[in-house]
Scaffold this motif. Structure first.
Motif, mmCIF file in Angstrom:
data_model
loop_
_atom_site.group_PDB
_atom_site.id
_atom_site.type_symbol
_atom_site.label_atom_id
_atom_site.label_comp_id
_atom_site.label_asym_id
_atom_site.label_seq_id
_atom_site.Cartn_x
_atom_site.Cartn_y
_atom_site.Cartn_z
ATOM 1 N N ILE A 57 8.136 -9.634 -1.499
ATOM 2 C CA ILE A 57 7.951 -8.478 -2.379
ATOM 3 C C ILE A 57 6.483 -8.075 -2.424
ATOM 4 O O ILE A 57 6.144 -6.885 -2.349
ATOM 5 N N ARG A 58 5.616 -9.053 -2.526
ATOM 6 C CA ARG A 58 4.186 -8.747 -2.589
ATOM 7 C C ARG A 58 3.693 -8.134 -1.281
ATOM 8 O O ARG A 58 2.838 -7.238 -1.289
ATOM 9 N N ASN A 59 4.217 -8.591 -0.168
ATOM 10 C CA ASN A 59 3.830 -8.013 1.122
ATOM 11 C C ASN A 59 4.323 -6.574 1.259
ATOM 12 O O ASN A 59 3.605 -5.705 1.783
ATOM 13 N N GLU A 60 5.549 -6.323 0.803
ATOM 14 C CA GLU A 60 6.088 -4.968 0.880
ATOM 15 C C GLU A 60 5.330 -4.020 -0.057
ATOM 16 O O GLU A 60 5.165 -2.837 0.247
ATOM 17 N N ASP A 61 4.855 -4.547 -1.173
ATOM 18 C CA ASP A 61 4.054 -3.732 -2.093
ATOM 19 C C ASP A 61 2.773 -3.250 -1.420
ATOM 20 O O ASP A 61 2.319 -2.128 -1.671
ATOM 21 N N ASP A 62 2.189 -4.073 -0.560
ATOM 22 C CA ASP A 62 0.984 -3.652 0.163
ATOM 23 C C ASP A 62 1.274 -2.417 1.016
ATOM 24 O O ASP A 62 0.427 -1.517 1.136
ATOM 25 N N LYS A 63 2.473 -2.358 1.589
ATOM 26 C CA LYS A 63 2.850 -1.195 2.397
ATOM 27 C C LYS A 63 3.011 0.048 1.530
ATOM 28 O O LYS A 63 2.613 1.151 1.920
ATOM 29 N N VAL A 64 3.587 -0.136 0.341
ATOM 30 C CA VAL A 64 3.719 0.996 -0.584
ATOM 31 C C VAL A 64 2.344 1.506 -0.991
ATOM 32 O O VAL A 64 2.100 2.723 -1.045
ATOM 33 N N ASP A 65 1.434 0.585 -1.279
ATOM 34 C CA ASP A 65 0.077 0.976 -1.663
ATOM 35 C C ASP A 65 -0.594 1.790 -0.556
ATOM 36 O O ASP A 65 -1.284 2.783 -0.824
ATOM 37 N N ALA A 66 -0.396 1.372 0.688
ATOM 38 C CA ALA A 66 -1.003 2.086 1.817
ATOM 39 C C ALA A 66 -0.437 3.493 1.940
ATOM 40 O O ALA A 66 -1.178 4.462 2.188
ATOM 41 N N LEU A 67 0.859 3.649 1.746
ATOM 42 C CA LEU A 67 1.476 4.975 1.795
ATOM 43 C C LEU A 67 1.014 5.837 0.630
ATOM 44 O O LEU A 67 0.816 7.053 0.781
ATOM 45 N N HIS A 68 0.849 5.217 -0.538
ATOM 46 C CA HIS A 68 0.341 5.936 -1.709
ATOM 47 C C HIS A 68 -1.041 6.515 -1.423
ATOM 48 O O HIS A 68 -1.315 7.690 -1.728
ATOM 49 N N LEU A 69 -1.900 5.727 -0.812
ATOM 50 C CA LEU A 69 -3.227 6.214 -0.449
ATOM 51 C C LEU A 69 -3.142 7.316 0.607
ATOM 52 O O LEU A 69 -3.928 8.277 0.581
ATOM 53 N N ALA A 70 -2.183 7.198 1.512
ATOM 54 C CA ALA A 70 -2.014 8.210 2.554
ATOM 55 C C ALA A 70 -1.625 9.560 1.947
ATOM 56 O O ALA A 70 -2.066 10.616 2.432
ATOM 57 N N VAL A 71 -0.811 9.535 0.902
ATOM 58 C CA VAL A 71 -0.434 10.781 0.221
ATOM 59 C C VAL A 71 -1.669 11.440 -0.393
ATOM 60 O O VAL A 71 -1.877 12.646 -0.252
ATOM 61 N N PHE A 72 -2.509 10.650 -1.041
ATOM 62 C CA PHE A 72 -3.727 11.191 -1.640
ATOM 63 C C PHE A 72 -4.659 11.750 -0.577
ATOM 64 O O PHE A 72 -5.270 12.821 -0.765
ATOM 65 N N ASP A 73 -4.795 11.036 0.534
ATOM 66 C CA ASP A 73 -5.630 11.534 1.626
ATOM 67 C C ASP A 73 -5.114 12.876 2.126
ATOM 68 O O ASP A 73 -5.901 13.786 2.445
ATOM 69 N N LYS A 74 -3.792 13.003 2.200
ATOM 70 C CA LYS A 74 -3.179 14.232 2.694
ATOM 71 C C LYS A 74 -3.443 15.405 1.756
ATOM 72 O O LYS A 74 -3.893 16.476 2.188
#
Length: 213
Positions: free
Chosen positions: A150-167
């Protein structure tokens, strides 16, 4: 009395699993409503959140009753107190799913986010669903390997969250103000959903190992 207490603790666990299962169903339906602009699914999630709230409140009442009647100490006390905190996190996860569904309902029949972000949100939603299903299994089994996953998958969500902000903050972004607001809110809801799951995973891991990692 000890046997009764153990039965009550087992009931607490079963209720947590029941709530977690409903939360997993809610985020599954919410992400599909969001990605497919399905207002029927969205309304179902919103209605389901009321049931999650009721079950969480009932679990809290049970845990408080156990504390008052059994007066547990040491690990037993930590189990009951953790159940109260886990219940609160599950209730908040239900709220996050509801918020995602509300965005889908508000923008119906249009999609919530522009085409350039839809694949990102599909991936983020799929991760949240996987996290929620794993969380249900974690609460059922206390398997610490699941907590790590779960903690590893959360890291992927965090990365996508940052990608949305960058976009949405990038120079090439051509979305309207409402698109920017919706994308920012939706990304935050997905990210917070996963964060609450990690919080629960840490509590279960601590109860199982005594290690607050």
């Amino acid at each position: 009395m000890r046997e009764v207490f153990q039965q009550e603790l087992h009931e607490v666990q079963e209720r947590l699993v029941e709530i977690a299962t409903l939360v997993a169903d809610s985020i599954d339906d919410a992400t599909r409503a969001f990605n497919e602009s399905d207002v029927t699914l969205a309304e179902g999630v919103i209605e389901n959140d009321r049931r999650i709230d009721v079950l969480a409140a009932e679990l809290d009442e049970l845990a408080i009753t156990i504390l008052a009647r059994q007066q547990p100490v040491a690990r037993d006390l930590r189990i009951v107190v953790s159940a109260l905190r886990i219940s609160a996190s599950l209730e908040r996860m239900g709220d996050m799913a509801e918020h995602i569904a509300q965005l889908a309902r508000y923008r119906f029949p249009e999609k919530v986010v522009p085409k350039g972000l839809r694949s990102t949100f599909r991936e983020m939603g799929a991760l949240d669903v996987e996290i929620a299903r794993n969380l249900t299994e974690l609460l059922r089994t206390q398997d610490t390997d699941i907590a790590e996953h779960i903690r590893n998958e959360d890291d992927k969500v965090d990365a996508l969250h940052l990608a949305v902000f960058d976009k949405v903050l990038g120079e090439t972004w051509k979305g309207e103000t409402v698109d920017t607001v919706d994308a920012t809110l939706a990304s935050r809801y997905h990210e917070r959903f996963a964060d609450h799951a990690v919080s629960i995973a840490k509590k279960v891991q601590y109860l199982a190992t005594g290690d607050w990692a």
